[in-house]
Design a protein around this motif. Structure first.
Motif, PDB file in Angstrom:
ATOM      1  N   VAL A  70      21.493 -99.162 -40.359  1.00 56.58           N
ATOM      2  CA  VAL A  70      23.687 -99.242 -40.535  1.00 56.58           C
ATOM      3  C   VAL A  70      24.389-100.778 -40.563  1.00 56.58           C
ATOM      4  CG1 VAL A  70      25.386 -98.132 -39.626  1.00 56.58           C
ATOM      5  CG2 VAL A  70      23.405 -96.525 -40.125  1.00 56.58           C
ATOM      6  N   GLN A  71      24.962-101.041 -41.359  1.00 55.33           N
ATOM      7  CA  GLN A  71      25.246-102.779 -41.156  1.00 55.33           C
ATOM      8  C   GLN A  71      26.833-102.104 -40.691  1.00 55.33           C
ATOM      9  OE1 GLN A  71      24.598-102.768 -45.394  1.00 55.33           O
ATOM     10  NE2 GLN A  71      24.932-104.735 -45.027  1.00 55.33           N
ATOM     11  N   ARG A  72      27.185-103.218 -39.761  1.00 53.47           N
ATOM     12  CA  ARG A  72      27.945-102.333 -38.691  1.00 53.47           C
ATOM     13  C   ARG A  72      29.678-102.389 -39.899  1.00 53.47           C
ATOM     14  NH1 ARG A  72      26.701-106.492 -35.239  1.00 53.47           N
ATOM     15  NH2 ARG A  72      28.278-107.492 -35.604  1.00 53.47           N
ATOM     16  N   ASN A  73      29.812-102.771 -40.655  1.00 56.01           N
ATOM     17  CA  ASN A  73      30.655-103.070 -41.658  1.00 56.01           C
ATOM     18  C   ASN A  73      31.415-101.750 -42.273  1.00 56.01           C
ATOM     19  OD1 ASN A  73      28.630-103.758 -43.530  1.00 56.01           O
ATOM     20  ND2 ASN A  73      29.992-105.171 -43.973  1.00 56.01           N
ATOM     21  N   GLN A  90      21.591-101.404 -31.698  1.00 50.79           N
ATOM     22  CA  GLN A  90      21.923-101.899 -31.069  1.00 50.79           C
ATOM     23  C   GLN A  90      23.000-102.193 -30.572  1.00 50.79           C
ATOM     24  OE1 GLN A  90      23.880-105.817 -33.280  1.00 50.79           O
ATOM     25  NE2 GLN A  90      21.841-105.020 -34.414  1.00 50.79           N
ATOM     26  N   ILE A  91      23.547-102.745 -29.063  1.00 53.70           N
ATOM     27  CA  ILE A  91      25.180-101.804 -28.744  1.00 53.70           C
ATOM     28  C   ILE A  91      26.378-102.254 -29.276  1.00 53.70           C
ATOM     29  CG2 ILE A  91      25.808-103.769 -27.110  1.00 53.70           C
ATOM     30  CD1 ILE A  91      26.267-100.741 -25.415  1.00 53.70           C
ATOM     31  N   LYS A  92      25.875-103.158 -30.122  1.00 56.77           N
ATOM     32  CA  LYS A  92      27.733-103.801 -31.254  1.00 56.77           C
ATOM     33  C   LYS A  92      27.383-103.090 -32.407  1.00 56.77           C
ATOM     34  CE  LYS A  92      26.316-109.001 -30.953  1.00 56.77           C
ATOM     35  NZ  LYS A  92      26.222-109.334 -31.800  1.00 56.77           N
ATOM     36  N   LEU A  93      26.799-102.203 -32.524  1.00 55.20           N
ATOM     37  CA  LEU A  93      26.193-101.034 -33.579  1.00 55.20           C
ATOM     38  C   LEU A  93      27.269-100.070 -33.247  1.00 55.20           C
ATOM     39  CD1 LEU A  93      25.457 -99.229 -36.313  1.00 55.20           C
ATOM     40  CD2 LEU A  93      23.730 -98.691 -35.817  1.00 55.20           C
ATOM     41  N   CYS A 110      24.359 -89.766 -32.153  1.00 58.77           N
ATOM     42  CA  CYS A 110      23.442 -91.465 -32.286  1.00 58.77           C
ATOM     43  C   CYS A 110      22.531 -91.095 -31.689  1.00 58.77           C
ATOM     44  CB  CYS A 110      24.461 -92.788 -31.547  1.00 58.77           C
ATOM     45  SG  CYS A 110      26.001 -93.553 -32.303  1.00 58.77           S
ATOM     46  N   LEU A 111      20.947 -91.967 -32.564  1.00 50.83           N
ATOM     47  CA  LEU A 111      19.890 -91.248 -31.788  1.00 50.83           C
ATOM     48  C   LEU A 111      19.635 -93.274 -31.619  1.00 50.83           C
ATOM     49  CD1 LEU A 111      17.925 -88.831 -34.343  1.00 50.83           C
ATOM     50  CD2 LEU A 111      19.425 -88.232 -32.169  1.00 50.83           C
ATOM     51  N   LEU A 112      18.915 -92.767 -30.469  1.00 50.71           N
ATOM     52  CA  LEU A 112      18.626 -94.544 -30.993  1.00 50.71           C
ATOM     53  C   LEU A 112      16.888 -94.641 -31.135  1.00 50.71           C
ATOM     54  CD1 LEU A 112      18.742 -95.636 -27.086  1.00 50.71           C
ATOM     55  CD2 LEU A 112      20.274 -95.307 -28.910  1.00 50.71           C
ATOM     56  N   GLN A 113      16.937 -96.189 -32.277  1.00 48.27           N
ATOM     57  CA  GLN A 113      16.005 -96.624 -32.831  1.00 48.27           C
ATOM     58  C   GLN A 113      14.827 -96.834 -31.703  1.00 48.27           C
ATOM     59  OE1 GLN A 113      16.276 -97.422 -36.958  1.00 48.27           O
ATOM     60  NE2 GLN A 113      13.865 -97.714 -36.994  1.00 48.27           N
ATOM     61  N   ILE A 114      13.790 -96.688 -31.926  1.00 43.89           N
ATOM     62  CA  ILE A 114      12.761 -96.933 -30.678  1.00 43.89           C
ATOM     63  C   ILE A 114      11.620 -97.913 -32.436  1.00 43.89           C
ATOM     64  CG2 ILE A 114      11.247 -96.635 -29.182  1.00 43.89           C
ATOM     65  CD1 ILE A 114      13.976 -96.379 -28.437  1.00 43.89           C
ATOM     66  N   LYS A 115      11.339 -98.882 -31.426  1.00 45.57           N
ATOM     67  CA  LYS A 115      10.363 -99.350 -32.551  1.00 45.57           C
ATOM     68  C   LYS A 115       8.933 -99.368 -32.418  1.00 45.57           C
ATOM     69  CE  LYS A 115       9.056-104.134 -34.355  1.00 45.57           C
ATOM     70  NZ  LYS A 115       8.333-103.756 -35.439  1.00 45.57           N
ATOM     71  N   THR A 135      21.535 -97.266 -19.694  1.00 44.02           N
ATOM     72  CA  THR A 135      22.048 -96.980 -18.161  1.00 44.02           C
ATOM     73  C   THR A 135      22.757 -97.263 -17.540  1.00 44.02           C
ATOM     74  OG1 THR A 135      19.976 -98.636 -17.651  1.00 44.02           O
ATOM     75  CG2 THR A 135      19.138 -96.646 -16.569  1.00 44.02           C
ATOM     76  N   GLY A 136      23.171 -98.880 -18.568  1.00 41.66           N
ATOM     77  CA  GLY A 136      24.060-100.212 -18.355  1.00 41.66           C
ATOM     78  C   GLY A 136      25.831 -99.701 -18.950  1.00 41.66           C
ATOM     79  N   SER A 137      26.217-100.254 -18.064  1.00 43.65           N
ATOM     80  CA  SER A 137      27.898 -99.737 -17.717  1.00 43.65           C
ATOM     81  C   SER A 137      28.471-100.163 -19.317  1.00 43.65           C
ATOM     82  CB  SER A 137      28.744-100.435 -16.919  1.00 43.65           C
ATOM     83  OG  SER A 137      28.424-101.899 -17.340  1.00 43.65           O
ATOM     84  N   GLU A 138      27.884-100.631 -20.390  1.00 47.35           N
ATOM     85  CA  GLU A 138      28.853-100.320 -21.327  1.00 47.35           C
ATOM     86  C   GLU A 138      28.747 -99.732 -21.948  1.00 47.35           C
ATOM     87  OE1 GLU A 138      29.100-104.892 -23.790  1.00 47.35           O
ATOM     88  OE2 GLU A 138      26.783-103.863 -22.958  1.00 47.35           O
ATOM     89  N   VAL A 139      27.576 -98.795 -22.197  1.00 44.05           N
ATOM     90  CA  VAL A 139      27.822 -97.696 -23.485  1.00 44.05           C
ATOM     91  C   VAL A 139      28.498 -96.322 -22.579  1.00 44.05           C
ATOM     92  CG1 VAL A 139      26.194 -95.505 -22.944  1.00 44.05           C
ATOM     93  CG2 VAL A 139      25.387 -97.943 -24.212  1.00 44.05           C
TER      94      VAL A 139
END
Length: 222
Positions: A70-73, A90-93, A110-115, A135-139
């Motif tokens: 996914v492209q953010r724009n 990524q968090i930006k997305l 949303c699903l997080l994609q793990i490599k 676990t971060g506060s941003e999410v």
């Protein structure tokens, strides 16, 4: 065999708790309608523009999954209707999805994609990235998204031992991260397995498979 027969055959082999995403990318509306008339409602696309065009022409009770990178724009185009976005790495997305979901008063799953694959071409985050993101506060501040699971794509290889190792690694990552829950994090979906390897993925604990060519036949490239 017809699309409806293919669907019936695959579904007969799936446990009740497994979701089948019919990958309809490059396929015409008529093919999707054949699957729809056979009772299927969950479809996956890998290009936002194509998904939007199909959404506009097809019944509204279809559950659309965005399975490509996914492209953010481009998020704004699918925000009114997309059900699950698979490839969040990524968090930006996540922030962009949250912003666009807010405009439509929706919560987007949303699903997080793990490599897990060894190829450089596959996107995804490391286990450590995913853990610090969850676990971060941003999410926790993002009220219009919900992280509902993990997704991974195995290496494209005939070596099924390697594929099994990669799936098993994703499963243990999933079990590990499942212990972290927050108001907008509740990991219940483990999305892994495609036409060529979904049986192995199921054996490794997958709860969502993405199948295209085994349902619709080979892909149509324009």
């Amino acid at each position: 065999m017809s699309i409806s027969e293919n669907l019936k055959k695959i579904k007969a082999t799936l446990p009740d708790h497994v979701t089948l995403v019919a990958v309809s990318k490059t396929k015409p509306i008529s093919d999707i309608m054949e699957a729809y008339q056979a009772g299927h409602r969950v479809f996956g696309e890998n290009k936002i523009q194509e998904m939007v065009e199909k959404y506009e022409q097809l019944p509204r009770d279809i559950e659309w999954h965005m399975i490509g990178h996914v492209q953010r724009n481009k998020v704004k185009y699918m925000a009114p209707f997309v059900h699950v976005i698979h490839g969040v790495d990524q968090i930006k997305l996540l922030k962009e999805i949250n912003k666009q979901a807010q405009k439509h008063n929706r919560i987007i799953q949303c699903l997080l994609q793990i490599k897990i694959a060894e190829e450089d071409s596959k996107f995804g985050m490391t286990f450590d990235n995913a853990r610090s993101l969850i676990t971060g506060s941003e999410v926790s501040e993002l009220k219009n998204i919900k992280i509902v699971g993990l997704m991974g794509m195995a290496t494209f290889t005939d070596d099924m031992d390697q594929v099994e190792q990669e799936f098993s690694r994703l499963r243990s990552t999933f079990e590990n991260l499942k212990q972290h829950s927050a108001s907008n994090v509740d990991l219940s979906i483990l999305s892994m397995g495609m036409s060529g390897d979904y049986k192995l993925a199921l054996a490794c604990g997958s709860t969502m498979i993405r199948v295209g060519s085994s349902i619709f036949g080979e892909r149509n490239y324009h």
